[in-house]
Design an enzyme around this catalytic site. Structure first.
Site, short mmCIF file in Angstrom:
data_model
loop_
_atom_site.label_atom_id
_atom_site.label_comp_id
_atom_site.label_asym_id
_atom_site.label_seq_id
_atom_site.Cartn_x
_atom_site.Cartn_y
_atom_site.Cartn_z
N ASP A 21 19.89 -10.86 -10.93
CA ASP A 21 19.62 -9.55 -11.65
C ASP A 21 18.48 -10.14 -12.74
OD1 ASP A 21 19.93 -7.04 -12.80
OD2 ASP A 21 21.79 -7.70 -13.95
N TRP A 26 12.09 -9.11 -16.55
CA TRP A 26 11.41 -10.06 -16.50
C TRP A 26 9.77 -9.19 -16.62
CZ3 TRP A 26 7.13 -10.83 -13.22
CH2 TRP A 26 6.56 -12.14 -13.44
N HIS A 38 9.98 -7.12 -9.13
CA HIS A 38 10.92 -7.40 -7.93
C HIS A 38 10.11 -8.16 -6.96
CE1 HIS A 38 13.85 -4.58 -9.09
NE2 HIS A 38 13.06 -3.43 -8.99
N LEU A 132 21.61 -22.82 8.04
CA LEU A 132 22.30 -22.03 7.00
C LEU A 132 22.30 -20.54 7.55
CD1 LEU A 132 22.60 -21.31 3.87
CD2 LEU A 132 20.05 -21.47 3.80
N ARG A 189 25.55 -15.31 -11.42
CA ARG A 189 24.81 -13.94 -12.05
C ARG A 189 23.82 -14.28 -12.95
NH1 ARG A 189 26.36 -8.05 -12.88
NH2 ARG A 189 24.23 -7.05 -13.10
C1 IPE Z 1 23.29 -5.56 -9.60
O1 IPE Z 1 22.35 -5.33 -10.47
C2 IPE Z 1 23.01 -5.37 -8.07
C3 IPE Z 1 21.67 -6.38 -7.77
C4 IPE Z 1 21.44 -7.41 -8.02
C5 IPE Z 1 21.24 -5.82 -6.53
P1 IPE Z 1 22.14 -3.97 -11.18
O2 IPE Z 1 21.20 -4.35 -12.09
O3 IPE Z 1 22.15 -2.89 -10.31
O4 IPE Z 1 23.50 -3.99 -12.03
P2 IPE Z 1 24.07 -3.19 -13.36
O5 IPE Z 1 23.91 -1.68 -12.98
O6 IPE Z 1 23.21 -3.64 -14.22
O7 IPE Z 1 25.69 -3.59 -13.58
C1 IPE Z 2 17.72 -6.78 -9.94
O1 IPE Z 2 16.79 -6.83 -11.04
C2 IPE Z 2 17.28 -6.19 -8.54
C3 IPE Z 2 17.93 -4.88 -8.23
C4 IPE Z 2 18.70 -4.50 -8.67
C5 IPE Z 2 17.18 -4.26 -7.08
P1 IPE Z 2 17.11 -5.34 -11.87
O2 IPE Z 2 16.07 -4.37 -11.25
O3 IPE Z 2 18.35 -4.60 -12.09
O4 IPE Z 2 16.34 -5.84 -13.25
P2 IPE Z 2 17.00 -5.47 -14.81
O5 IPE Z 2 18.35 -5.45 -14.79
O6 IPE Z 2 16.25 -3.81 -14.78
O7 IPE Z 2 16.28 -6.28 -15.71
MG MG Z 3 19.75 -4.89 -13.43
#
Ligand code: IPE
Ligand code: IPE
Ligand code: MG
Length: 249
Positions: A21, A26, A38, A132, A189
């Site tokens: 996450d 970032w 991403h 792996l 996480r």
């Molecule tokens: C959780 O991240 C899912 C992934 C890392 C793919 P999110 O950014 O979607 O989670 P919430 O919505 O903040 O809980």
């Molecule tokens: C995790 O990063 C990747 C996915 C959920 C696909 P986020 O896109 O949720 O990044 P934040 O939480 O907005 O920073």
């Molecule tokens: Mg997120």
């Protein structure tokens, strides 16, 4: 984090699960758009797979896209899907050469046809690899997984394939996407959020949880090693007392 730590190579978790996450934050911090975040996140995922391989971890599950993530703006969803297919295609040769097996968990029926095809190519080509196992959670929801397990069981029950009173936890585990895969000992996480976000609800019942404020694209090999070091200093009691655990040593 100290820079001076030594991993116990005899106590490496078999299975590490990661909620990757913080890509969006970032990007924001660096004045870039979310998709660039991403793209950096995809590089960090590759690095995590390489580190897992080096350390002799047997299974790594990467949460790449949740069922809830379908609600994001269409441009972000499309960008993520093409990033996913291109990075899997890019790594195809490396994965095969390194004896890595690729699996996905989640509801594939939501995925665009080209994404499904690209993934199933690699999954099929790597199916007999014995190193792996990389499990990508894609279009994944822990609750959906549990519900689909219940549906499978009810169908078996209707077909009189089992006696309800003999149903065990193991039988139920075998109805999940992760059938045959040991539960993760460690769940990481990133990004400073302290929640599970519908990830592996059944499988993490006794996992050690490790949270870090780092955004996923910044999660380095050193950070991964440190998370394992931290795990190695937990006492896993499984309901027993400390004394009982010490006596068994
Ligand atoms: C959780 O991240 C899912 C992934 C890392 C793919 P999110 O950014 O979607 O989670 P919430 O919505 O903040 O809980
Ligand atoms: C995790 O990063 C990747 C996915 C959920 C696909 P986020 O896109 O949720 O990044 P934040 O939480 O907005 O920073
Ligand atoms: Mg997120």
């Amino acid at each position: 984090m100290t820079n001076n730590f030594q991993l116990d190579l005899n106590n490496i978790p078999k299975h590490v699960a990661v909620i990757m996450d913080g890509n969006g934050r970032w990007a924001e911090k660096h004045g870039k758009n979310r998709l660039e975040g991403h793209a950096q996140g995809a590089k960090a995922a590759r690095l995590a797979v390489e580190t897992a391989h080096k350390l002799g971890i047997k299974y790594i599950t990467l949460y790449a896209f949740s069922m809830e993530n379908w609600q994001r703006p269409e441009s972000e969803v499309n960008g993520l899907m093409s990033l996913l297919t291109s990075s899997i295609a890019h790594q195809f040769k490396d994965l095969i050469e390194n004896n890595v097996r690729l699996l996905t968990i989640g509801d594939n029926s939501y995925l665009p046809e080209n994404v499904r095809k690209e993934i199933s190519n690699v999954v099929n080509a790597s199916s007999s690899n014995t190193g792996l196992t990389v499990i990508i959670a894609l279009s994944y929801s822990g609750r959906h997984e549990i519900l689909s397990g219940v549906k499978k069981l009810l169908t078996k029950f209707q077909d009189q394939k089992f006696d309800i009173n003999s149903l065990s936890e193991e039988d139920f585990s075998n109805c999940l996407y992760t059938a045959g895969i040991p539960d993760p000992e460690l769940l990481i996480r990133t990004s400073g959020e302290y929640r599970i976000s519908n990830f592996l609800l059944w499988q993490i019942s006794y996992s050690e949880l490790y949270f870090t404020n780092k955004f996923w694209p910044d999660f380095s090999e050193e950070d991964f090693r440190y998370a394992i070091y931290d795990y190695q200093h937990r006492q896993r009691r499984f309901g027993k007392t400390s004394n009982q655990i010490d006596e068994c040593k």
